[in-house]
Scaffold this motif. Structure first.
Motif, PDB file in Angstrom:
ATOM      1  N   SER A 196      -4.267 -12.489  12.560  1.00  0.00           N
ATOM      2  CA  SER A 196      -3.243 -11.981  11.370  1.00  0.00           C
ATOM      3  C   SER A 196      -4.218 -11.149  10.483  1.00  0.00           C
ATOM      4  N   LEU A 197      -3.388 -10.346   9.725  1.00  0.00           N
ATOM      5  CA  LEU A 197      -4.258  -9.300   8.948  1.00  0.00           C
ATOM      6  C   LEU A 197      -3.539  -9.750   7.220  1.00  0.00           C
ATOM      7  N   LEU A 198      -4.548  -9.966   6.538  1.00  0.00           N
ATOM      8  CA  LEU A 198      -4.648 -10.286   4.917  1.00  0.00           C
ATOM      9  C   LEU A 198      -4.465  -8.981   4.209  1.00  0.00           C
ATOM     10  N   SER A 199      -3.474  -8.610   3.636  1.00  0.00           N
ATOM     11  CA  SER A 199      -3.659  -7.330   2.896  1.00  0.00           C
ATOM     12  C   SER A 199      -2.664  -7.727   1.428  1.00  0.00           C
ATOM     13  N   SER A 200      -3.573  -8.062   0.454  1.00  0.00           N
ATOM     14  CA  SER A 200      -2.853  -8.509  -0.730  1.00  0.00           C
ATOM     15  C   SER A 200      -3.375  -8.257  -2.168  1.00  0.00           C
ATOM     16  N   LEU A 201      -2.914  -8.179  -2.917  1.00  0.00           N
ATOM     17  CA  LEU A 201      -2.781  -7.788  -4.475  1.00  0.00           C
ATOM     18  C   LEU A 201      -2.634  -9.018  -5.176  1.00  0.00           C
ATOM     19  N   LYS A 202      -3.737  -9.321  -6.141  1.00  0.00           N
ATOM     20  CA  LYS A 202      -3.509 -10.607  -6.884  1.00  0.00           C
ATOM     21  C   LYS A 202      -3.840 -10.280  -8.263  1.00  0.00           C
ATOM     22  N   TYR A 203      -2.892 -10.880  -9.020  1.00  0.00           N
ATOM     23  CA  TYR A 203      -3.188 -10.682 -10.509  1.00  0.00           C
ATOM     24  C   TYR A 203      -3.114 -11.776 -11.364  1.00  0.00           C
ATOM     25  N   THR A 204      -3.932 -11.982 -12.207  1.00  0.00           N
ATOM     26  CA  THR A 204      -4.195 -13.377 -12.935  1.00  0.00           C
ATOM     27  C   THR A 204      -4.201 -13.043 -14.376  1.00  0.00           C
ATOM     28  N   PHE A 205      -3.423 -13.862 -15.160  1.00  0.00           N
ATOM     29  CA  PHE A 205      -3.582 -13.981 -16.576  1.00  0.00           C
ATOM     30  C   PHE A 205      -3.867 -15.156 -17.229  1.00  0.00           C
ATOM     31  N   SER A 210      -1.511 -18.062 -15.434  1.00  0.00           N
ATOM     32  CA  SER A 210      -0.527 -17.645 -14.407  1.00  0.00           C
ATOM     33  C   SER A 210      -1.108 -16.723 -13.237  1.00  0.00           C
ATOM     34  N   THR A 211      -0.833 -16.947 -12.094  1.00  0.00           N
ATOM     35  CA  THR A 211      -1.543 -16.082 -10.786  1.00  0.00           C
ATOM     36  C   THR A 211      -0.291 -15.582  -9.900  1.00  0.00           C
ATOM     37  N   THR A 212      -0.265 -14.662  -9.661  1.00  0.00           N
ATOM     38  CA  THR A 212       0.910 -13.694  -8.833  1.00  0.00           C
ATOM     39  C   THR A 212       0.092 -12.902  -7.916  1.00  0.00           C
ATOM     40  N   GLN A 213       0.735 -13.332  -6.527  1.00  0.00           N
ATOM     41  CA  GLN A 213       0.021 -12.422  -5.265  1.00  0.00           C
ATOM     42  C   GLN A 213       1.214 -12.363  -4.276  1.00  0.00           C
ATOM     43  N   ILE A 214       0.930 -10.968  -3.985  1.00  0.00           N
ATOM     44  CA  ILE A 214       1.795 -10.420  -3.243  1.00  0.00           C
ATOM     45  C   ILE A 214       0.981  -9.895  -1.725  1.00  0.00           C
ATOM     46  N   GLY A 215       1.369 -10.320  -0.680  1.00  0.00           N
ATOM     47  CA  GLY A 215       0.720 -10.198   0.695  1.00  0.00           C
ATOM     48  C   GLY A 215       1.761  -9.127   1.577  1.00  0.00           C
ATOM     49  N   GLY A 216       1.126  -8.371   2.398  1.00  0.00           N
ATOM     50  CA  GLY A 216       1.707  -7.827   3.208  1.00  0.00           C
ATOM     51  C   GLY A 216       1.783  -6.360   2.926  1.00  0.00           C
ATOM     52  N   LEU A 217       0.891  -5.737   2.354  1.00  0.00           N
ATOM     53  CA  LEU A 217       0.667  -4.219   1.978  1.00  0.00           C
ATOM     54  C   LEU A 217       0.320  -3.385   2.883  1.00  0.00           C
ATOM     55  N   ALA A 218      -0.257  -3.809   4.038  1.00  0.00           N
ATOM     56  CA  ALA A 218      -0.520  -2.996   5.328  1.00  0.00           C
ATOM     57  C   ALA A 218       0.446  -2.823   6.269  1.00  0.00           C
ATOM     58  N   PRO A 219       0.852  -1.418   6.664  1.00  0.00           N
ATOM     59  CA  PRO A 219       1.898  -1.174   7.787  1.00  0.00           C
ATOM     60  C   PRO A 219       1.571  -1.763   9.066  1.00  0.00           C
ATOM     61  N   ASP A 220       1.645  -3.045   9.133  1.00  0.00           N
ATOM     62  CA  ASP A 220       0.989  -3.821  10.474  1.00  0.00           C
ATOM     63  C   ASP A 220       1.746  -4.773  10.657  1.00  0.00           C
ATOM     64  N   ARG A 274       1.082  -7.474  12.141  1.00  0.00           N
ATOM     65  CA  ARG A 274       0.328  -8.636  11.964  1.00  0.00           C
ATOM     66  C   ARG A 274       0.080  -9.067  10.634  1.00  0.00           C
ATOM     67  N   SER A 275       0.384  -7.998   9.684  1.00  0.00           N
ATOM     68  CA  SER A 275       0.237  -8.381   8.435  1.00  0.00           C
ATOM     69  C   SER A 275       1.185  -9.419   7.647  1.00  0.00           C
ATOM     70  N   LEU A 276       0.228 -10.383   6.997  1.00  0.00           N
ATOM     71  CA  LEU A 276       1.044 -11.557   6.339  1.00  0.00           C
ATOM     72  C   LEU A 276       1.904 -11.216   5.388  1.00  0.00           C
ATOM     73  N   ARG A 277       3.188 -11.115   5.174  1.00  0.00           N
ATOM     74  CA  ARG A 277       4.162 -10.707   4.092  1.00  0.00           C
ATOM     75  C   ARG A 277       4.630 -12.196   3.192  1.00  0.00           C
ATOM     76  N   PHE A 278       4.217 -12.335   2.261  1.00  0.00           N
ATOM     77  CA  PHE A 278       4.485 -13.191   1.107  1.00  0.00           C
ATOM     78  C   PHE A 278       4.487 -13.017   0.004  1.00  0.00           C
ATOM     79  N   LEU A 279       5.114 -13.747  -0.933  1.00  0.00           N
ATOM     80  CA  LEU A 279       5.019 -13.904  -2.529  1.00  0.00           C
ATOM     81  C   LEU A 279       4.618 -15.222  -2.859  1.00  0.00           C
ATOM     82  N   ARG A 280       3.482 -15.323  -3.578  1.00  0.00           N
ATOM     83  CA  ARG A 280       2.910 -16.613  -3.968  1.00  0.00           C
ATOM     84  C   ARG A 280       2.832 -16.648  -5.617  1.00  0.00           C
ATOM     85  N   GLN A 281       3.384 -17.663  -6.204  1.00  0.00           N
ATOM     86  CA  GLN A 281       3.402 -17.763  -7.723  1.00  0.00           C
ATOM     87  C   GLN A 281       2.700 -19.148  -8.053  1.00  0.00           C
ATOM     88  N   GLU A 282       1.719 -19.198  -8.889  1.00  0.00           N
ATOM     89  CA  GLU A 282       1.487 -20.429  -9.533  1.00  0.00           C
ATOM     90  C   GLU A 282       0.879 -20.431 -11.037  1.00  0.00           C
TER      91      GLU A 282
END
Length: 524
Positions: free
Chosen positions: A284-293, A312-322, A324-332
């Protein structure tokens, strides 16, 4: 008579034509004598008194200045910045850390900015010492000061660190080593290579570079490449290997933004994984942007006695046009609060952590969430000093609770197949910890203290349409609960605890146990 007159004439001094002239000469002699008396050195006790009076006068002026600074604003601005001692480091690197001094308009602001700039320059790790002096500005420009920065560059650009860390709850240990090269190109750049090896669980090889804030850039730059291998066969019947690259796009006091790119492979060497795990095996391919406050205003991360913290941590995965790219939203998030009691340094720490994970894309309601991105609870490390989301749970082993499935049976497993712990898409944990000094003086001086605690937490699955069956009441009723107490030994790099855990509530397949155990909690 003639002889007496001659004697009188011979006794008359020369060049004394008039009495007035004689008087003037006598006065001159008297004045010369007085001058000679003044030029004689003063007795030691007079010199001592003079020095004491000078010190007293200087002290009085300083006290008046401090009182004035407390009562009113003392106008003062920077006229010039003078940098000394940097033979390799570029001036722009040092000037970038001194920007706040240029904006100061009062003595109070200038002193505060100088202290902060000194700390930031020390944190670059390229100077052995930093000294900032405020000097008087030009006479024709009143209310101005010159800032003189004197630095001593590090004598050795190489530094090395190594250590071994144990995780009793996971029955594993890790040996780590790091080699750093400082200020290679004179831009404060810090190059490092590190190796971590754990025979039972984790191994990693990585290399990175750190560039401090320079003119034209509002944030430092951190880039890192890594090869990571993690063994989760004992808990979830799979091994994870990933080759990745990370780049910090923003890093300030409260905000962090990073991009992560990685190629991940999940395998099952034992061929015993459960059905849910087998569906996740492969590439699988992980392409994600992660923001932390992050805000942390506690007086200590190891033993907080007052203050609060929020992450607070927000992560969005699936930024690559593939595909096999993992597409998810993660908030903690993490919330911590410490209340002092005012005796025996007693303080009550309580906190709550939560997280939610959901896939996105076409048909996401029927898809499972990526297994490595799920939330897993357990491990004996303390939630007091952890701000890493909902992970810690008193009394339960690593990945020791939550949804699970039986593994496949084989001939070698006569005692049963065991179970794979699958993690959850929704996780909530909460704790309360009361710390207090022990009645032994030498223990108090070392920072050793006692504590009693209580914790609760739970996991739930939301994906593959399971959210339709979710009930908040059932979720709360199924919380695991544990209590206990023990002794804490804080150090500079970790927090050692010797605790007794008592489980008040657990489920059938949970891996929790009442008893006495040691735990190590790293500084987050």
């Amino acid at each position: 008579m003639a002889n007496s007159d001659e004697e009188k004439q011979s006794q008359t001094p020369p060049n004394s034509e008039t009495t007035a002239e004689g008087d003037r000469e006598e006065n001159d002699v008297v004045e010369e004598d007085e001058n000679e008396d003044e030029e004689e050195p003063e007795p030691p006790h007079k010199q001592h008194k003079s020095r004491e009076s000078q010190l007293s006068e200087h002290r009085s002026r300083m006290e008046n200045l401090f009182r004035r600074m407390q009562r009113e604003r003392v106008n003062l601005r920077v006229h010039d910045l003078i940098i000394k001692g940097n033979t390799k480091t570029k001036d722009s690197i040092i000037e970038a850390e001194l920007e706040a001094l240029k904006n100061a308009s009062t003595m109070q602001e200038l002193l505060d900015a100088a202290g902060r700039a000194n700390a930031r320059l020390q944190q670059l790790e390229i100077f052995d010492s930093v000294k900032i002096t405020l000097d008087k500005g030009p006479p024709e420009l009143p209310d101005t000061a010159n800032v003189i920065v004197e630095v001593v560059e590090t004598s050795s650009p190489f530094t090395a660190e190594c250590g071994a860390y144990s995780k009793p709850a996971a029955r594993s240990w890790t040996a780590e080593g790091t080699l750093k090269y400082k200020n290679w190109f004179g831009y404060g750049d810090l190059w490092d290579g590190s190796v971590a090896y754990g025979p039972n669980q984790t191994s990693e090889v990585s290399a990175g570079v750190f560039l401090p804030r320079v003119k034209g850039l509002s944030t430092p730059v951190l880039a890192r490449a890594s090869l990571l291998s993690q063994d989760w066969q004992e808990f979830s019947s799979y091994k994870e290997r990933s080759l990745g690259f990370s780049l910090n796009l923003l890093s300030t006091k409260y905000h962090d933004l990073a991009y992560n790119l990685g190629w991940r492979t999940l395998t099952d060497p034992s061929q015993m994984s459960s059905r849910a795990v087998r569906r996740q095996l492969g590439h699988s391919l992980l392409s994600s942007l992660k923001y932390t406050f992050k805000i942390d205003r506690r007086d200590s991360s190891m033993r907080p006695t007052k203050g609060h913290a929020f992450v607070s941590t927000t992560q969005i995965g699936g930024l690559a046009p593939d595909h096999r790219s993992l597409r998810f939203l993660r908030q903690e998030f993490d919330l911590r609060y410490a209340i002092p009691f005012g005796f025996y340094r007693a303080a009550l720490n309580f906190g709550i952590s939560g997280g939610v994970l959901f896939p996105w894309g076409q048909g996401f309601l029927n898809k499972p969430s990526p297994l490595p991105e799920r939330f897993f609870l357990g491990g004996d490390f303390s939630p007091v000093c952890s701000l890493a989301g909902p992970t810690a749970m008193y009394g339960f082993k690593t990945r020791g609770l939550g949804p699970s499935e039986p593994r496949r049976q084989n001939r070698e497993n006569s005692d049963g197949p065991g179970r794979d712990y699958l993690g959850g898409d929704l996780a909530v944990t909460a704790f309360a910890d009361l710390s207090f000094d022990l009645p032994v003086k030498w223990l108090r001086e070392l920072g050793v203290h006692g504590h009693v605690f209580a914790g609760a937490g739970n996991l739930s699955k939301l994906t593959e349409n399971e959210f339709r069956n979710f009930s908040p009441q059932k979720f709360l009723e199924s919380f695991r609960i544990s209590v206990g107490g023990g002794v804490v030994v804080p150090t500079k790099i970790f927090r050692l605890e010797a605790n007794y855990y008592y489980l008040l509530k657990q489920h059938e397949h949970d891996r929790g146990k009442t008893g006495f155990r040691f735990s190590f909690s790293p500084r987050f």
